[in-house]
Structure formats: C-alpha cells, structure tokens
Design a protein around this motif. Structure first.
Motif, PDB file in Angstrom:
ATOM      1  N   HIS A 183      10.796   7.743 -18.068  1.00  0.00           N
ATOM      2  CA  HIS A 183      11.921   8.538 -18.583  1.00  0.00           C
ATOM      3  C   HIS A 183      12.663   9.354 -17.530  1.00  0.00           C
ATOM      4  CE1 HIS A 183      10.112   7.247 -22.223  1.00  0.00           C
ATOM      5  NE2 HIS A 183       9.178   8.185 -22.267  1.00  0.00           N
ATOM      6  N   GLN A 184      12.478   9.033 -16.269  1.00  0.00           N
ATOM      7  CA  GLN A 184      13.160   9.747 -15.193  1.00  0.00           C
ATOM      8  C   GLN A 184      13.891   8.714 -14.335  1.00  0.00           C
ATOM      9  OE1 GLN A 184      13.331  12.974 -14.960  1.00  0.00           O
ATOM     10  NE2 GLN A 184      11.723  13.635 -16.348  1.00  0.00           N
ATOM     11  N   ALA A 185      15.216   8.664 -14.442  1.00  0.00           N
ATOM     12  CA  ALA A 185      15.991   7.607 -13.782  1.00  0.00           C
ATOM     13  C   ALA A 185      15.807   7.594 -12.262  1.00  0.00           C
ATOM     14  CB  ALA A 185      17.470   7.760 -14.132  1.00  0.00           C
ATOM     15  N   GLU A 186      15.904   8.766 -11.636  1.00  0.00           N
ATOM     16  CA  GLU A 186      15.796   8.821 -10.171  1.00  0.00           C
ATOM     17  C   GLU A 186      14.404   8.405  -9.702  1.00  0.00           C
ATOM     18  OE1 GLU A 186      16.984  12.584  -8.697  1.00  0.00           O
ATOM     19  OE2 GLU A 186      19.071  12.399  -9.350  1.00  0.00           O
ATOM     20  N   ASP A 187      13.379   8.866 -10.399  1.00  0.00           N
ATOM     21  CA  ASP A 187      12.016   8.498 -10.030  1.00  0.00           C
ATOM     22  C   ASP A 187      11.771   7.012 -10.286  1.00  0.00           C
ATOM     23  OD1 ASP A 187      11.550  11.086  -9.293  1.00  0.00           O
ATOM     24  OD2 ASP A 187      10.531  11.654 -11.127  1.00  0.00           O
ATOM     25  N   ALA A 188      12.395   6.488 -11.337  1.00  0.00           N
ATOM     26  CA  ALA A 188      12.264   5.059 -11.637  1.00  0.00           C
ATOM     27  C   ALA A 188      12.858   4.219 -10.516  1.00  0.00           C
ATOM     28  CB  ALA A 188      12.959   4.736 -12.956  1.00  0.00           C
ATOM     29  N   GLN A 189      14.004   4.621 -10.014  1.00  0.00           N
ATOM     30  CA  GLN A 189      14.640   3.904  -8.908  1.00  0.00           C
ATOM     31  C   GLN A 189      13.765   3.955  -7.656  1.00  0.00           C
ATOM     32  OE1 GLN A 189      18.488   5.749  -8.517  1.00  0.00           O
ATOM     33  NE2 GLN A 189      19.153   5.093 -10.547  1.00  0.00           N
ATOM     34  N   GLU A 190      13.150   5.100  -7.425  1.00  0.00           N
ATOM     35  CA  GLU A 190      12.278   5.245  -6.257  1.00  0.00           C
ATOM     36  C   GLU A 190      11.064   4.330  -6.380  1.00  0.00           C
ATOM     37  OE1 GLU A 190       9.725   8.705  -3.912  1.00  0.00           O
ATOM     38  OE2 GLU A 190      11.251   9.271  -5.374  1.00  0.00           O
ATOM     39  N   ILE A 191      10.521   4.243  -7.580  1.00  0.00           N
ATOM     40  CA  ILE A 191       9.373   3.369  -7.822  1.00  0.00           C
ATOM     41  C   ILE A 191       9.735   1.920  -7.544  1.00  0.00           C
ATOM     42  CG2 ILE A 191       7.996   2.339  -9.695  1.00  0.00           C
ATOM     43  CD1 ILE A 191       7.722   5.165 -10.848  1.00  0.00           C
ATOM     44  N   VAL A 192      10.890   1.487  -8.047  1.00  0.00           N
ATOM     45  CA  VAL A 192      11.321   0.098  -7.849  1.00  0.00           C
ATOM     46  C   VAL A 192      11.556  -0.180  -6.368  1.00  0.00           C
ATOM     47  CG1 VAL A 192      13.154  -1.580  -8.311  1.00  0.00           C
ATOM     48  CG2 VAL A 192      12.294  -0.124 -10.160  1.00  0.00           C
ATOM     49  N   ASN A 193      12.192   0.731  -5.678  1.00  0.00           N
ATOM     50  CA  ASN A 193      12.431   0.548  -4.242  1.00  0.00           C
ATOM     51  C   ASN A 193      11.115   0.479  -3.467  1.00  0.00           C
ATOM     52  OD1 ASN A 193      15.272   0.364  -4.080  1.00  0.00           O
ATOM     53  ND2 ASN A 193      15.475   2.584  -4.317  1.00  0.00           N
ATOM     54  N   ASP A 194      10.141   1.280  -3.887  1.00  0.00           N
ATOM     55  CA  ASP A 194       8.829   1.238  -3.238  1.00  0.00           C
ATOM     56  C   ASP A 194       8.163  -0.119  -3.446  1.00  0.00           C
ATOM     57  OD1 ASP A 194       9.042   3.785  -2.263  1.00  0.00           O
ATOM     58  OD2 ASP A 194       7.845   4.722  -3.844  1.00  0.00           O
ATOM     59  N   VAL A 195       8.344  -0.676  -4.644  1.00  0.00           N
ATOM     60  CA  VAL A 195       7.775  -1.996  -4.939  1.00  0.00           C
ATOM     61  C   VAL A 195       8.386  -3.049  -4.028  1.00  0.00           C
ATOM     62  CG1 VAL A 195       7.714  -3.864  -6.646  1.00  0.00           C
ATOM     63  CG2 VAL A 195       7.125  -1.532  -7.330  1.00  0.00           C
ATOM     64  N   PHE A 196       9.712  -3.015  -3.885  1.00  0.00           N
ATOM     65  CA  PHE A 196      10.381  -3.994  -3.023  1.00  0.00           C
ATOM     66  C   PHE A 196      10.017  -3.793  -1.551  1.00  0.00           C
ATOM     67  CE2 PHE A 196      13.344  -4.792  -6.606  1.00  0.00           C
ATOM     68  CZ  PHE A 196      13.290  -6.176  -6.588  1.00  0.00           C
ATOM     69  N   LEU A 197       9.873  -2.536  -1.149  1.00  0.00           N
ATOM     70  CA  LEU A 197       9.480  -2.257   0.228  1.00  0.00           C
ATOM     71  C   LEU A 197       8.095  -2.831   0.511  1.00  0.00           C
ATOM     72  CD1 LEU A 197      10.021  -0.846   2.933  1.00  0.00           C
ATOM     73  CD2 LEU A 197       9.041   1.243   1.952  1.00  0.00           C
ATOM     74  N   ASN A 198       7.201  -2.673  -0.449  1.00  0.00           N
ATOM     75  CA  ASN A 198       5.853  -3.201  -0.293  1.00  0.00           C
ATOM     76  C   ASN A 198       5.860  -4.735  -0.247  1.00  0.00           C
ATOM     77  OD1 ASN A 198       2.851  -2.683  -0.349  1.00  0.00           O
ATOM     78  ND2 ASN A 198       3.018  -3.944  -2.182  1.00  0.00           N
ATOM     79  N   ILE A 199       6.757  -5.334  -1.043  1.00  0.00           N
ATOM     80  CA  ILE A 199       6.877  -6.794  -1.035  1.00  0.00           C
ATOM     81  C   ILE A 199       7.322  -7.283   0.337  1.00  0.00           C
ATOM     82  CG2 ILE A 199       8.289  -8.711  -1.898  1.00  0.00           C
ATOM     83  CD1 ILE A 199       8.195  -7.406  -4.639  1.00  0.00           C
ATOM     84  N   TRP A 200       8.305  -6.594   0.909  1.00  0.00           N
ATOM     85  CA  TRP A 200       8.806  -7.017   2.215  1.00  0.00           C
ATOM     86  C   TRP A 200       7.743  -6.847   3.304  1.00  0.00           C
ATOM     87  CZ3 TRP A 200      12.113 -10.180   4.019  1.00  0.00           C
ATOM     88  CH2 TRP A 200      12.540 -10.119   5.358  1.00  0.00           C
ATOM     89  N   LYS A 201       6.972  -5.764   3.215  1.00  0.00           N
ATOM     90  CA  LYS A 201       5.921  -5.530   4.200  1.00  0.00           C
ATOM     91  C   LYS A 201       4.831  -6.599   4.109  1.00  0.00           C
ATOM     92  CE  LYS A 201       6.308  -0.487   4.681  1.00  0.00           C
ATOM     93  NZ  LYS A 201       5.625   0.809   4.453  1.00  0.00           N
ATOM     94  N   ASN A 202       4.606  -7.098   2.894  1.00  0.00           N
ATOM     95  CA  ASN A 202       3.568  -8.102   2.677  1.00  0.00           C
ATOM     96  C   ASN A 202       4.169  -9.420   2.199  1.00  0.00           C
ATOM     97  OD1 ASN A 202       0.981  -6.254   2.843  1.00  0.00           O
ATOM     98  ND2 ASN A 202       2.410  -5.175   1.515  1.00  0.00           N
ATOM     99  N   LYS A 203       5.312  -9.771   2.772  1.00  0.00           N
ATOM    100  CA  LYS A 203       6.090 -10.928   2.309  1.00  0.00           C
ATOM    101  C   LYS A 203       5.328 -12.240   2.364  1.00  0.00           C
ATOM    102  CE  LYS A 203       8.519 -10.672   6.773  1.00  0.00           C
ATOM    103  NZ  LYS A 203       8.096  -9.256   7.005  1.00  0.00           N
ATOM    104  N   VAL A 204       4.412 -12.386   3.298  1.00  0.00           N
ATOM    105  CA  VAL A 204       3.680 -13.649   3.414  1.00  0.00           C
ATOM    106  C   VAL A 204       2.715 -13.848   2.237  1.00  0.00           C
ATOM    107  CG1 VAL A 204       3.834 -13.710   5.920  1.00  0.00           C
ATOM    108  CG2 VAL A 204       1.884 -12.569   4.839  1.00  0.00           C
ATOM    109  N   GLU A 205       2.419 -12.775   1.516  1.00  0.00           N
ATOM    110  CA  GLU A 205       1.478 -12.860   0.401  1.00  0.00           C
ATOM    111  C   GLU A 205       2.175 -13.082  -0.938  1.00  0.00           C
ATOM    112  OE1 GLU A 205      -0.881  -9.342   0.451  1.00  0.00           O
ATOM    113  OE2 GLU A 205      -1.501  -9.585   2.535  1.00  0.00           O
ATOM    114  N   LEU A 206       3.513 -13.025  -0.984  1.00  0.00           N
ATOM    115  CA  LEU A 206       4.247 -13.170  -2.233  1.00  0.00           C
ATOM    116  C   LEU A 206       4.126 -14.594  -2.762  1.00  0.00           C
ATOM    117  CD1 LEU A 206       6.145 -11.734  -4.230  1.00  0.00           C
ATOM    118  CD2 LEU A 206       8.074 -12.590  -2.874  1.00  0.00           C
ATOM    119  N   THR A 207       3.747 -14.715  -4.039  1.00  0.00           N
ATOM    120  CA  THR A 207       3.580 -16.026  -4.655  1.00  0.00           C
ATOM    121  C   THR A 207       4.249 -16.073  -6.025  1.00  0.00           C
ATOM    122  OG1 THR A 207       1.461 -15.370  -5.640  1.00  0.00           O
ATOM    123  CG2 THR A 207       1.386 -16.447  -3.479  1.00  0.00           C
ATOM    124  N   ALA A 208       4.397 -17.277  -6.556  1.00  0.00           N
ATOM    125  CA  ALA A 208       4.968 -17.455  -7.885  1.00  0.00           C
ATOM    126  C   ALA A 208       3.866 -17.326  -8.945  1.00  0.00           C
ATOM    127  CB  ALA A 208       5.623 -18.829  -7.950  1.00  0.00           C
TER     128      ALA A 208
END
Length: 209
Positions: A50-75
């Motif tokens: 229920h907090q828009a700004e915090d929600a955006q930060e959470i999503v950005n953190d998820v994408f940042l983590n994906i990029w840092k561990n990009k070789v592990e991303l799977t379908a």
C-alpha cells in the motif's frame, strides 16, 4: 489492465530468447524485460504494501538483483518475478514491524493483514473497488457508542493522534486507545470484506469527508 496483461503475455512467448540474451549480459534484452514487467510488478507490490514509492523501490531492487545474477535467470520468468516481489514485500513488512517503536492499533492490524495478503495465491491485482465504501464507513461509525464515536471521528476525519484526542477531551491517552480498539472491533464486524481497505484509508492521511 488489459494492456499490461497483453504485454505480459507477449513476454511469455519471447521468454527463452530474452532470457538467453540477459544471461549473456545484453543490456537491451534486460531493458525489454524491465519495460514489459515494471508497471505490472509495481501494481503487485502496491497491492501488498500500500505504499507506491516503497513498491517502486522493491521492484527496482528485484530487477537490480536480476541483473547482478543474470546468468542464473531461467524460465518461466513471470512467476519468478512475482515471487521475488512477494518475498521482498514480506521482508518489507517484517522490517516495518521490527523497526517501528510504537505502532498504533490501526498500523498493527494493517501490517498483519498485509502479511496475510502476500501469503495468498490469488491474483495479486484483484483489487477491491466499491464506490459505496465511504457510505458504509459512515454508517458503521454512527453505530458506535457516543463516547467511542466522538473519539473515533476525531481520529478518522480530523487525523488527530491519540495524544491530541486525549488532550482535547481531557482524558488519558490509554482511554483513547481502548475506545479506538472498541471502535475497530465493531467496525470490523460491520464492514466485513471491506475492513482491510478501511484500515488503509484510516492509516493514511486521507479525509473521507
């Protein structure tokens, strides 16, 4: 909503190609993934915390983590992204409970409901929409005993803190807390499924009138 779901399905079709490019460190492929899922995932996170700004930060953190561990991303990438966002929402709620020195009854109940929502397997975008909610809230508040109603209206409509209400009515802050609890329990019974949204409105600085 339909537009977002269409883009979401499009990315599912291309997931193998996109993921392979991301695994190889292709910034363009990562931007495609980010652009397609960002709005959707922000909506998912907002549903839970229920907090828009915090929600955006959470999503950005998820994408940042994906990029840092990009070789592990799977379908499949869609369910993975949603699960990652939900897990971070759980961590967010846990931190809120641990770091807040003194939570009000409304905040405590809201955090508990948020935890329950994250744990459900239902569609995370199945929002409750009811134009008659304000009328339902007003009717519920009117059923409260006179003393309780006065205190509850000051808290609900005037955004007054427990301490401010106590000073205004020349009573102890503990008395205010008890009356707010009584009001919450009665209103919870009356509003039923609408109660979580009511807590959200009461928690935020929103004037319902």
């Amino acid at each position: 909503m339909q537009k977002t779901c269409t883009v979401f399905n499009y990315m599912i079709i291309l997931k193998e190609e996109i993921i392979k490019k991301i695994n190889q460190g292709d910034p363009g492929a990562f931007r495609q993934l980010y652009s397609a899922y960002y709005t959707y995932l922000c909506a998912v996170a907002t549903k839970y915390i229920h907090q828009a700004e915090d929600a955006q930060e959470i999503v950005n953190d998820v994408f940042l983590n994906i990029w840092k561990n990009k070789v592990e991303l799977t379908a499949p990438v869609g369910p993975y992204l949603i699960r990652a966002v939900k897990n971070r929402c759980i961590n967010y709620i846990t931190r809120q409970k641990m770091t807040e020195v003194s939570l009000t009854d409304v905040q405590e109940q809201l955090l508990t409901i948020q935890e329950e929502e994250v744990g459900k397997d239902e569609n995370p975008l199945a929002y409750l929409e009811n134009k008659e909610l304000e009328e339902l809230i007003e009717k519920a508040v009117k059923t409260l005993p006179p003393k309780c109603r006065t205190i509850f209206e000051q808290h609900l409509y005037q955004n007054m803190s427990y301490e401010e209400i106590a000073k205004e009515n020349k009573i102890a802050a503990s008395t205010v807390r008890v009356q707010i609890k009584i009001g919450l329990e009665r209103i919870k019974t009356i509003l039923g499924d609408h109660y979580p949204l009511f807590l959200l409105l009461l928690h935020l600085p929103v004037n319902l009138r």
